[in-house]
Design an enzyme around this catalytic site. Structure first.
Site, PDB file in Angstrom:
ATOM      1  N   LYS A 153       0.837  -1.205   0.000  1.00 47.12           N
ATOM      2  CA  LYS A 153       0.000   0.000   0.000  1.00 47.12           C
ATOM      3  C   LYS A 153       0.870   1.253   0.000  1.00 47.12           C
ATOM      4  O   LYS A 153       0.602   2.209  -0.732  1.00 47.12           O
ATOM      5  CB  LYS A 153      -0.941  -0.021   1.218  1.00 47.12           C
ATOM      6  CG  LYS A 153      -2.054  -1.060   1.086  1.00 47.12           C
ATOM      7  CD  LYS A 153      -2.814  -1.335   2.387  1.00 47.12           C
ATOM      8  CE  LYS A 153      -3.806  -2.484   2.168  1.00 47.12           C
ATOM      9  NZ  LYS A 153      -4.530  -2.891   3.390  1.00 47.12           N
ATOM     10  N   GLN A 207      -4.226  -1.566   9.636  1.00 49.02           N
ATOM     11  CA  GLN A 207      -4.276  -2.896   9.016  1.00 49.02           C
ATOM     12  C   GLN A 207      -4.929  -3.896   9.977  1.00 49.02           C
ATOM     13  O   GLN A 207      -4.544  -3.993  11.140  1.00 49.02           O
ATOM     14  CB  GLN A 207      -2.867  -3.353   8.628  1.00 49.02           C
ATOM     15  CG  GLN A 207      -2.812  -4.668   7.885  1.00 49.02           C
ATOM     16  CD  GLN A 207      -3.421  -4.615   6.484  1.00 49.02           C
ATOM     17  OE1 GLN A 207      -3.527  -3.557   5.867  1.00 49.02           O
ATOM     18  NE2 GLN A 207      -3.838  -5.759   5.973  1.00 49.02           N
ATOM     19  N   ASP A 258     -10.999   3.136   4.587  1.00 46.51           N
ATOM     20  CA  ASP A 258     -11.462   1.746   4.508  1.00 46.51           C
ATOM     21  C   ASP A 258     -12.994   1.670   4.443  1.00 46.51           C
ATOM     22  O   ASP A 258     -13.554   0.673   3.995  1.00 46.51           O
ATOM     23  CB  ASP A 258     -11.028   0.969   5.763  1.00 46.51           C
ATOM     24  CG  ASP A 258      -9.707   0.240   5.597  1.00 46.51           C
ATOM     25  OD1 ASP A 258      -9.466  -0.304   4.510  1.00 46.51           O
ATOM     26  OD2 ASP A 258      -8.934   0.191   6.577  1.00 46.51           O
TER      27      ASP A 258
HETATM   28  N1  GUN Z   1      -6.978  -6.591   6.244  1.00 48.19           N
HETATM   29  C1  GUN Z   1      -7.365  -7.304   5.156  1.00 48.19           C
HETATM   30  N2  GUN Z   1      -7.988  -6.503   4.267  1.00 48.19           N
HETATM   31  C2  GUN Z   1      -7.987  -5.259   4.797  1.00 48.19           C
HETATM   32  C3  GUN Z   1      -8.477  -4.003   4.354  1.00 48.19           C
HETATM   33  O1  GUN Z   1      -9.078  -3.869   3.279  1.00 48.19           O
HETATM   34  N3  GUN Z   1      -8.265  -2.954   5.187  1.00 48.19           N
HETATM   35  C4  GUN Z   1      -7.648  -3.087   6.385  1.00 48.19           C
HETATM   36  N4  GUN Z   1      -7.515  -1.999   7.148  1.00 48.19           N
HETATM   37  N5  GUN Z   1      -7.186  -4.244   6.842  1.00 48.19           N
HETATM   38  C5  GUN Z   1      -7.357  -5.318   6.039  1.00 48.19           C
END
Ligand code: GUN
Length: 306
Positions: free
Chosen positions: A61, A105, A128
């Protein structure tokens, strides 16, 4: 020629890397427009985990931010740090004008309450789309931030001209991150939605009975190769959200497989996504999208999004 179809039928494999690259290109234009207004979008990622997969996702990311001209800020906390440290970090990022989007995350360690974390993030920076305020808006049909993976799935369908209107869509998996928001998006009375949506999960009694009558199957259960070709109808569209590490006799000692058994499903499908290279790159592209959207809203700059 029609008779030959059954013999030579091969699915079109949807190239998530190509679709994601196109979206990143469109975002580049929006980022330039923000730059003209003196704004550089900023995304903060927070990692509180020793899980190698989570570490990889977060660094991907950050890398993607750098590539498109988003200012990436990364905060790493020890997995055994007190929960308060995470809440304080989020409070600081909420107050930081350079930060337009915040992503913690998931999953967080067991001693940290996930709901408290999600509710601590300023809804205006919740790229998110997991804060209850944003979840509520999405369910009401007024999503501000569409959660990244579900939004990416819609973009993949759109990229190959698969219309969802009137279609039977079976989602396998009921997570907060994928299954539930995707079901809500597909239900909306708009061009991205208008589907008849069934959500199956680990307690569904006859999964194959559902998937077999689906026009579109979206697998997001986190179960390696759960969906096999015999569970699908001819001409189905298959979107595989699963990313599972399974033991393999190679250097890494593992390989990635989806929730769909690719070869048998491909023989039935008209369109199918691969793992890797399908939904994965889209999740990151849509995170960048939400960050640009957030920056535009916070600075009152109108941006055209791809
Ligand atoms: N863990 C797995 N997928 C995601 C996501 O889309 N966002 C976040 N914050 N954590 C994740």
């Amino acid at each position: 020629m029609v008779a030959e179809f059954a013999v030579t039928h091969m699915a079109t494999v949807i190239d998530g890397n190509a679709v994601a690259a196109e979206i990143r290109g469109g975002l580049g234009e929006a980022i330039d427009a923000l730059g003209d207004a003196g704004v550089t979008p900023g995304l903060a990622t927070v990692l509180m985990s020793d899980d190698p997969a989570s570490e990889t996702y977060v660094s991907m990311k950050q890398h993607a931010c750098e590539e498109v001209g988003i200012n990436g800020i990364h905060v790493e906390l020890a997995a055994d740090a007190p929960a308060e440290e995470l809440y304080e970090t989020i409070a600081e990022l909420n107050d930081d004008p350079e930060v337009n989007g915040i992503l913690v995350q998931m999953p967080v360690p067991d001693h940290v309450d996930e709901s408290t974390v999600l509710e601590a993030i300023d809804p205006a920076k919740d790229v998110d789309g997991f804060h209850p305020f944003n979840v509520g808006r999405l369910v009401a049909g007024e999503a501000r931030f569409r959660p990244c993976t579900p939004h990416g799935v819609l973009k993949l369908l759109e990229s190959v001209g698969v219309d969802t209107e009137g279609k039977d869509v079976v989602i396998v998996g009921r997570s907060q991150i994928v299954g539930k928001p995707l079901a809500n998006l597909l239900l909306q009375k708009n061009a991205d939605g208008n589907a008849t949506v069934t959500v199956c999960h680990s307690r569904t009694t006859d999964l194959a009975a559902h998937t077999r009558r689906a026009d579109i199957v979206i697998a997001a259960a986190g179960a390696p190769e759960l969906i096999t070709g015999d569970m699908l109808t001819d001409g189905v569209t298959v979107i595989d959200v699963g990313v599972n590490r399974v033991d393999a006799d190679n250097e890494k000692g593992y390989e990635l497989v989806g929730d769909v058994e690719f070869d048998s499903a491909e023989a039935k499908a008209e369109y199918i996504t691969p793992v890797p290279g399908g939904v994965g790159p889209m999740t990151i592209a849509m995170l960048l999208y939400n960050t640009v959207l957030a920056a535009g809203e916070q600075h009152d700059v109108r941006v055209a999004l791809p």
